[in-house]
Motif scaffolding. Structure first.
Motif, PDB file in Angstrom:
ATOM      1  N   LEU A 147       0.831  -1.195   0.000  1.00 52.80           N
ATOM      2  CA  LEU A 147       0.000   0.000   0.000  1.00 52.80           C
ATOM      3  C   LEU A 147       0.872   1.255   0.000  1.00 52.80           C
ATOM      4  N   CYS A 148       1.898   1.267   0.837  1.00 55.18           N
ATOM      5  CA  CYS A 148       2.819   2.407   0.867  1.00 55.18           C
ATOM      6  C   CYS A 148       3.522   2.569  -0.473  1.00 55.18           C
ATOM      7  N   PHE A 149       4.015   1.470  -1.028  1.00 53.14           N
ATOM      8  CA  PHE A 149       4.694   1.522  -2.326  1.00 53.14           C
ATOM      9  C   PHE A 149       3.761   2.063  -3.402  1.00 53.14           C
ATOM     10  N   SER A 150       2.542   1.544  -3.465  1.00 53.55           N
ATOM     11  CA  SER A 150       1.590   1.958  -4.487  1.00 53.55           C
ATOM     12  C   SER A 150       1.213   3.432  -4.336  1.00 53.55           C
ATOM     13  N   ALA A 151       1.008   3.875  -3.102  1.00 51.19           N
ATOM     14  CA  ALA A 151       0.682   5.284  -2.860  1.00 51.19           C
ATOM     15  C   ALA A 151       1.836   6.177  -3.316  1.00 51.19           C
ATOM     16  N   LYS A 152       3.067   5.774  -2.992  1.00 55.23           N
ATOM     17  CA  LYS A 152       4.222   6.573  -3.395  1.00 55.23           C
ATOM     18  C   LYS A 152       4.400   6.579  -4.911  1.00 55.23           C
ATOM     19  N   GLU A 153       4.194   5.443  -5.554  1.00 61.51           N
ATOM     20  CA  GLU A 153       4.260   5.397  -7.018  1.00 61.51           C
ATOM     21  C   GLU A 153       3.255   6.386  -7.616  1.00 61.51           C
ATOM     22  N   SER A 154       2.038   6.415  -7.076  1.00 59.02           N
ATOM     23  CA  SER A 154       1.012   7.338  -7.569  1.00 59.02           C
ATOM     24  C   SER A 154       1.427   8.783  -7.356  1.00 59.02           C
ATOM     25  N   ILE A 155       1.954   9.072  -6.185  1.00 58.12           N
ATOM     26  CA  ILE A 155       2.407  10.437  -5.873  1.00 58.12           C
ATOM     27  C   ILE A 155       3.522  10.848  -6.826  1.00 58.12           C
ATOM     28  N   TYR A 156       4.495   9.986  -7.028  1.00 52.76           N
ATOM     29  CA  TYR A 156       5.613  10.322  -7.900  1.00 52.76           C
ATOM     30  C   TYR A 156       5.167  10.529  -9.332  1.00 52.76           C
ATOM     31  N   LYS A 157       4.232   9.716  -9.800  1.00 55.99           N
ATOM     32  CA  LYS A 157       3.724   9.897 -11.156  1.00 55.99           C
ATOM     33  C   LYS A 157       3.013  11.241 -11.286  1.00 55.99           C
ATOM     34  N   ALA A 158       2.292  11.638 -10.236  1.00 58.91           N
ATOM     35  CA  ALA A 158       1.566  12.905 -10.274  1.00 58.91           C
ATOM     36  C   ALA A 158       2.516  14.103 -10.253  1.00 58.91           C
ATOM     37  N   PHE A 159       3.596  14.012  -9.503  1.00 57.31           N
ATOM     38  CA  PHE A 159       4.496  15.148  -9.348  1.00 57.31           C
ATOM     39  C   PHE A 159       5.663  15.159 -10.319  1.00 57.31           C
ATOM     40  N   MET A 167      12.833  11.891  -7.838  1.00 52.58           N
ATOM     41  CA  MET A 167      12.355  11.714  -6.473  1.00 52.58           C
ATOM     42  C   MET A 167      12.747  10.348  -5.934  1.00 52.58           C
ATOM     43  N   ASP A 168      12.903  10.277  -4.648  1.00 49.88           N
ATOM     44  CA  ASP A 168      13.270   9.063  -3.936  1.00 49.88           C
ATOM     45  C   ASP A 168      12.062   8.612  -3.120  1.00 49.88           C
ATOM     46  N   TYR A 169      11.951   7.324  -2.883  1.00 46.57           N
ATOM     47  CA  TYR A 169      10.836   6.832  -2.066  1.00 46.57           C
ATOM     48  C   TYR A 169      10.843   7.451  -0.673  1.00 46.57           C
ATOM     49  N   GLN A 170      11.999   7.856  -0.197  1.00 48.11           N
ATOM     50  CA  GLN A 170      12.094   8.447   1.129  1.00 48.11           C
ATOM     51  C   GLN A 170      11.648   9.915   1.157  1.00 48.11           C
ATOM     52  N   ASP A 171      11.354  10.505  -0.001  1.00 48.91           N
ATOM     53  CA  ASP A 171      10.930  11.903  -0.068  1.00 48.91           C
ATOM     54  C   ASP A 171       9.514  12.107   0.441  1.00 48.91           C
ATOM     55  N   VAL A 172       8.748  11.050   0.518  1.00 49.47           N
ATOM     56  CA  VAL A 172       7.363  11.123   0.997  1.00 49.47           C
ATOM     57  C   VAL A 172       7.204  10.159   2.154  1.00 49.47           C
ATOM     58  N   SER A 173       6.587  10.651   3.217  1.00 50.20           N
ATOM     59  CA  SER A 173       6.292   9.794   4.364  1.00 50.20           C
ATOM     60  C   SER A 173       4.780   9.687   4.507  1.00 50.20           C
ATOM     61  N   LEU A 174       4.296   8.481   4.656  1.00 48.48           N
ATOM     62  CA  LEU A 174       2.860   8.227   4.752  1.00 48.48           C
ATOM     63  C   LEU A 174       2.485   7.850   6.170  1.00 48.48           C
ATOM     64  N   TRP A 186       5.578  15.535   2.445  1.00 47.65           N
ATOM     65  CA  TRP A 186       6.842  15.661   1.740  1.00 47.65           C
ATOM     66  C   TRP A 186       7.939  15.877   2.770  1.00 47.65           C
ATOM     67  N   VAL A 187       8.980  15.076   2.725  1.00 48.01           N
ATOM     68  CA  VAL A 187      10.111  15.211   3.650  1.00 48.01           C
ATOM     69  C   VAL A 187      11.399  15.244   2.843  1.00 48.01           C
TER      70      VAL A 187
END
Length: 192
Positions: A147-159, A167-174, A186-187
């Motif tokens: 779920l975290c991976f999928s949410a981050k993939e969606s966020i990265y695609k949007a931004f 962007m790095d997976y560590q740039d977003v904290s859920l 965003w961190v």
């Protein structure tokens, strides 16, 4: 095509799904029909499904038919005035699209639930906060990691289209909310 229940979309965006393989003769545009060198049959199916879903979404928005070629990072190059996102997994593809008038970015991702993330995967994708959260429910660990991976993939695609640096997976904290949704923050990543 088989039916697939899609989540509700805002009135200014559309979503389309393709769950059957349209086959190599699918109505794609020009170079779009060419598979990347070395692409497997499954990858070819994924690309056809994704592009077909994207064409359907764009048509619903009134876009003129055109090839959706891949950019330098493999991302779809949307026609002028439109934006969107494509995802595929487990024989299903989904595309979301909107006009630039209504949105600055859209992101979507699909994952199959039979995928069990490794600890190495978790270390790459999850922040310390996210790892602490998934540790609280061991029986749901794999699901929460995906779920975290999928949410981050969606966020990265949007931004990604307007973001100046990769962007790095560590740039977003859920963080989970009581509503069953996730809050994204965003961190600053220290991995660069």
């Amino acid at each position: 095509m088989s039916p697939l229940a899609l989540p509700p979309m805002p009135p200014w965006a559309v979503a389309e799904a393709v769950v059957d393989d349209p086959g190599p003769g699918a109505l794609l545009w020009g170079e779009e029909a060419l598979l990347p060198v070395g692409a497997s049959a499954a990858r070819g199916r994924d690309l056809r499904q994704g592009r077909l879903a994207a064409h359907r979404a764009l048509a619903r928005l009134g876009a003129q038919p055109t090839a959706l070629l891949a950019g330098d990072l493999g991302q779809p190059m949307w026609p002028s005035g439109f934006l969107g996102s494509i995802a595929h997994a487990g024989g299903v593809a989904i595309a979301v699209a909107a006009t630039h008038e209504h949105s600055l970015g859209l992101g979507v991702d699909l994952e199959t639930l039979d995928r069990v993330p490794s600890r190495r995967f978790e270390a790459l994708v999850l922040t310390d906060t996210e790892r602490a959260w998934i540790e609280t429910t061991p029986s749901l660990r794999a699901l929460h990691a995906l779920l975290c991976f999928s949410a981050k993939e969606s966020i990265y695609k949007a931004f990604s289209p307007g973001h100046p640096a990769p962007m790095d997976y560590q740039d977003v904290s859920l963080a989970p909310l009581s509503s069953g949704t996730l809050r994204a923050q965003w961190v600053a990543s220290t991995r660069r």
